[in-house]
Design an enzyme around this catalytic site. Structure first.
Site, short mmCIF file in Angstrom:
data_model
loop_
_atom_site.label_atom_id
_atom_site.label_comp_id
_atom_site.label_asym_id
_atom_site.label_seq_id
_atom_site.Cartn_x
_atom_site.Cartn_y
_atom_site.Cartn_z
N CYS A 80 0.84 -1.21 0.00
CA CYS A 80 0.00 0.00 0.00
C CYS A 80 0.88 1.26 0.00
O CYS A 80 1.53 1.55 -1.00
CB CYS A 80 -0.98 -0.03 1.17
SG CYS A 80 -2.33 1.17 0.98
N HIS A 189 -3.83 -4.68 0.10
CA HIS A 189 -3.37 -5.24 1.37
C HIS A 189 -3.50 -6.75 1.33
O HIS A 189 -4.57 -7.29 1.58
CB HIS A 189 -4.21 -4.69 2.53
CG HIS A 189 -3.92 -3.27 2.88
ND1 HIS A 189 -2.92 -2.91 3.76
CD2 HIS A 189 -4.49 -2.12 2.46
CE1 HIS A 189 -2.89 -1.59 3.88
NE2 HIS A 189 -3.82 -1.09 3.09
N GLU A 191 -2.46 -8.86 3.43
CA GLU A 191 -2.74 -9.38 4.77
C GLU A 191 -4.22 -9.27 5.14
O GLU A 191 -4.66 -9.84 6.14
CB GLU A 191 -1.88 -8.63 5.81
CG GLU A 191 -2.34 -7.23 6.18
CD GLU A 191 -1.97 -6.14 5.16
OE1 GLU A 191 -2.22 -4.96 5.46
OE2 GLU A 191 -1.44 -6.48 4.08
#
Length: 215
Positions: A80, A189, A191
């Site tokens: 990001c 993202h 994650e």
């Protein structure tokens, strides 16, 4: 081998730490430049503004450490804001209309995502799930289907160029994945991107390990 997760006070990095650890990475969360230089791989996450982030990286001595590590061929992943900081400059909170210098790992200047294109309005920030079309054979996407969806939240976009290896469309088509050698950057993202994101992080861990063995 050690994965240095760079802590420069920009957003909650716990989710990235957990995701890397779940893939078997030996993670060290650090703000120490020497630790970054000594790491086997470096991950730069982040949420916030380009100018403020670069100021903190420089203040902590981390900007130079990251550039030294990448220059030495150490595998790197920017997430990001971390992807944005890879570029030569960024317009977010830039003073005097001039871009704030970035890490300079990839050429070009990060600029604002347009809210209106050809008379059509778009919601910016771009928040939510969106598809990524990527270059076949890129190691980050091993085992991931073309057009897979990942989770985005951002208002600025990287410039297209020779190092673009993945694209996404919202108001404009923008580079959602860049790569220069062993340095990767993703706009989304991973994650927070469920199974596909976990696979991508696992692919980066495997890439870093294979590179280390090759050396």
């Amino acid at each position: 081998m050690t994965f240095a997760l760079v802590d420069y006070r920009k957003g909650n990095i716990k989710s990235v730490e957990r995701a890397l650890a779940a893939c078997g990475a030996d993670v060290v969360v650090t703000s120490d430049a020497a630790c970054v230089r000594a790491a086997s791989a470096v991950v730069l996450p982040g949420v916030g503004a380009f100018a403020d982030a670069m100021g903190t990286l420089r203040e902590l001595g981390l900007a130079g450490a990251i550039k030294d590590a990448v220059g030495a061929g150490v595998p790197f992943l920017g997430i990001c804001l971390g992807q944005h900081l890879m570029f030569e400059g960024g317009m977010e909170h830039a003073e005097g209309g001039r871009p704030t210098p970035g890490l300079g790992l990839v050429p070009g200047v990060v600029d604002v995502m347009p809210k209106e294109v050809a008379g059509v309005s778009y919601k910016v920030p771009h928040v939510g799930w969106n598809a990524v079309e990527f270059d076949e054979g890129d190691p980050l996407f091993d085992g991931i289907g073309q057009g897979e969806h990942f989770y985005f939240t951002h208002s600025f976009v990287a410039p297209d160029g020779a190092y673009t290896v993945g694209k996404t469309t919202h108001s404009v088509t923008f580079p959602s994945v860049v790569r220069r050698g062993s340095a990767f950057g993703v706009q989304f993202h991973p994650e927070k991107s469920s199974d596909a994101g976990a696979r991508l992080i696992g692919n980066f861990v495997a890439f870093a390990r294979n590179g280390a063995r090759a050396e």
